[in-house]
Enzyme design. Structure first.
Site: not given
Ligand SMILES: Cc1cc2nc3c(=O)[nH]c(=O)nc-3n(C[C@H](O)[C@H](O)[C@H](O)COP(=O)(O)OP(=O)(O)OC[C@H]3O[C@@H](n4cnc5c(N)ncnc54)[C@H](O)[C@@H]3O)c2cc1C
Ligand SMILES: NC(=O)c1ccc[n+]([C@@H]2O[C@H](COP(=O)([O-])OP(=O)(O)OC[C@H]3O[C@@H](n4cnc5c(N)ncnc54)[C@H](O)[C@@H]3O)[C@@H](O)[C@H]2O)c1
Length: 498
Positions: A209-210, A476
């Site tokens: 949705v984003e 408000h």
């Molecule tokens: C498009 C998108 C939008 C998002 N928007 C939001 C949002 O608005 N708000 C929110 O709360 N969350 C959001 N998320 C989710 C958020 O990005 C993740 O939940 C968060 O980054 C998780 O943090 P992490 O540290 O667990 O992992 P990551 O951020 O994935 O970091 C893991 C790191 O480990 C490194 N790594 C992996 N294996 C190794 C290895 N063997 N050696 C060295 N380095 C390694 C990787 O390179 C990576 O940099 C979004 C995700 C996506 C994909």
């Molecule tokens: N604003 C934020 O906090 C933010 C923004 C982006 C991503 N994220 C995080 O990153 C993670 C990944 O986001 P995401 O949107 O990819 O995953 P998600 O788990 O939030 O949603 C996955 C969606 O894909 C659907 N789905 C699963 N299998 C499917 C299939 N085979 N065919 C069709 N639909 C299927 C599910 O029903 C669900 O609606 C999430 O955990 C989310 O919390 C967070």
């Protein structure tokens, strides 16, 4: 060469770097190992920050296009994509550079390398773990990163540490049987490319949705193919149906109850998506310039050393931990997306702080999974915290569960925004404390929902009695007033509503 640290952390995303910052603050020597060129992980480099930069920018573009209803006749040129791309990169690099300086100031030693955990051994009489560092992809050496430069350390380096924190994060999950290739892209590729003229998005979660909102605001033709009848289908029903309706009102085509059966993509700019809707035995198809697969993320736990180390994983590959992040292997902890639960940056921050404090022998409370706010920055936004009515009932922990729906159009700022919204307050009595009604959950769709949820999180997280919460005064006219009014209504004394 071998170096000794108190704590070694693999991965410098929100989980890893928050652990490092807190552990260093508590007096530990800390090694933070990251294979990417910059710290910050998915969140800073290809997730939270770049997507929100694009959401803000395209929302401005969209707002300019729709000002005529309020008497402002504005015109704009098409989006200058290279300039927008530069702006996004500027925001990301400012954030990652700032993080690097903060880590350096805290005394965290950062290595650019790929890390693998070794067997436990005991060189000093203490239980120790060896972590083997090898060069990151495309590099010849393990690098020690300083604020200004990096020093080569050779083709391998071993680190010993009493505690190791796994924070390797997650990666986009491919569509079943359909690998990412040509025009079938993941969220990282979607950030890098220019805006398509038509896009099909598969999935109904936050990423779907984003990106639907970014591309729709930029003027692209967007189709969402979803398996259920609304987006964010696991959320509170009113919030998810309101968001679905609003996305459709903005011109996004939503194909519901549909399963993708095949995608043909002969080149990076064309694809045909074949799908089947529930009840039909025939495929339909649509042509599109790009297909974004957004069906979730898989934890980065498939490397061989995880299996060899005997760390327990669940069926989805997430590292199994106790409530404080301790894994099944002695001295090994895990935080962030590699653990089961909401994959959110702020959850990873809280887990990192908890693990660092636990290792230091402090007594932090475990992270409460139910009071982690969820935020989706679509247009309009959606946010929630705590239980839905159904989840509260299923938990068996509460009595007299009530769902109070507040009519958002009673709020003046909502009316001015031109968007519809929904707000549901879930309240009930804890079976351990009957007689006191508390807030169990708050669920919203509408402008500013991602900001408004912070207040709800304080009240839900602190188990504040509803009557106390409803006494709080809201300024408000603000969006936050809607929450104040919803609390009054839930407390049985609505002011501006029936
Ligand atoms: C498009 C998108 C939008 C998002 N928007 C939001 C949002 O608005 N708000 C929110 O709360 N969350 C959001 N998320 C989710 C958020 O990005 C993740 O939940 C968060 O980054 C998780 O943090 P992490 O540290 O667990 O992992 P990551 O951020 O994935 O970091 C893991 C790191 O480990 C490194 N790594 C992996 N294996 C190794 C290895 N063997 N050696 C060295 N380095 C390694 C990787 O390179 C990576 O940099 C979004 C995700 C996506 C994909
Ligand atoms: N604003 C934020 O906090 C933010 C923004 C982006 C991503 N994220 C995080 O990153 C993670 C990944 O986001 P995401 O949107 O990819 O995953 P998600 O788990 O939030 O949603 C996955 C969606 O894909 C659907 N789905 C699963 N299998 C499917 C299939 N085979 N065919 C069709 N639909 C299927 C599910 O029903 C669900 O609606 C999430 O955990 C989310 O919390 C967070």
């Amino acid at each position: 060469m071998t170096e000794q640290f108190d704590i070694a952390i693999i991965g410098a995303g929100p989980g890893g770097y928050s652990t490092a910052l807190r552990a260093a603050q508590l007096g530990n020597t800390v090694a933070l190992i990251e294979r990417d060129p910059t710290p910050g992980g998915t969140c800073l480099n290809r997730g939270c920050i770049p997507t929100k930069t694009l959401l803000d920018a395209t929302a401005t573009f969209d707002a300019i296009k729709h000002t005529s209803t309020i008497g402002i006749h504005a015109h704009t040129d098409p989006i200058d994509f290279p300039a927008l791309h530069q702006w996004r990169e500027h925001i990301v690099s400012t954030m990652t550079t700032g993080l690097s300086s903060l880590l350096a100031r805290r005394g965290v030693t950062v290595f650019r390398a790929t890390a693998a955990l070794g067997e436990p051994h005991d060189p000093t009489g203490m239980q120790q773990r060896a972590i083997r560092l090898t060069p990151s992809p495309g590099q010849n050496d393990v690098l020690r990163i300083n604020t200004q430069d990096s020093t080569p350390q050779g083709a391998s380096l071993t680190i010993n540490a009493a505690n190791v924190v796994l924070a390797m994060g997650s990666r986009p999950r491919p569509l079943p049987g359909i690998p990412f290739h040509n025009a079938i892209i993941d969220s990282t590729q979607a950030l890098q490319r220019d805006f398509p003229t038509s896009a099909t998005i598969i999935g109904a979660g936050a990423v779907a949705v984003e990106f639907a909102s970014i591309w729709n605001s930029a003027g692209c033709n967007v189709t969402l193919i979803i398996r259920k009848n609304c987006v964010l289908s696991a959320w509170d029903r009113r919030a998810s149906t309101t968001l679905t309706r609003e996305l459709a009102k903005r011109g996004i085509t939503i194909i519901t109850n549909a399963t993708v059966t095949r995608i043909d993509s002969p080149s990076p700019r064309e694809a045909t998506v074949h799908y089947r809707t529930k009840g039909s035995d025939e495929d339909q198809s649509l042509q599109t310039q790009v297909v974004l697969g957004a069906i979730g993320r898989d934890p980065n736990t498939s490397e061989g050393w995880i299996d060899a180390s005997g760390i327990a994983l669940d069926a989805q590959g997430h590292v199994v931990t106790d409530e404080f992040g301790r894994t099944s292997a002695n001295g090994v902890w895990a935080v962030g997306d590699i653990t089961a639960g909401h994959a959110l940056a702020h959850r990873a921050f809280a887990q990192g702080i908890t693990v660092a404090e636990r290792i230091a022998g402090l007594n932090p409370k475990p992270v409460d999974e139910y009071t982690i706010p969820q935020v989706v920055f679509s247009r309009p936004q959606a946010a929630c915290v705590g239980y839905t009515g159904a989840q509260a009932k299923a938990s068996g922990r509460f009595l007299d569960i009530t769902e109070t729906a507040y009519p958002m159009m009673g709020n003046a700022r909502m009316l001015m925004s031109g968007s519809a919204g929904a707000m549901t307050v879930v309240s009930g009595e804890d079976t351990d404390n009957p007689g006191t009604r508390v807030l169990l959950g708050v669920h919203m769709a509408g402008p500013e929902a991602t900001e408004l949820i912070a207040e709800a999180e304080q009240l839900v997280g602190n188990h504040v009695p509803l009557s106390e919460a409803a006494r709080l005064i809201h300024p408000h006219p603000t969006f936050s007033e809607a929450f104040g009014e919803a609390l009054l209504k839930a407390d049985g004394r609505p002011l501006h509503t029936r």
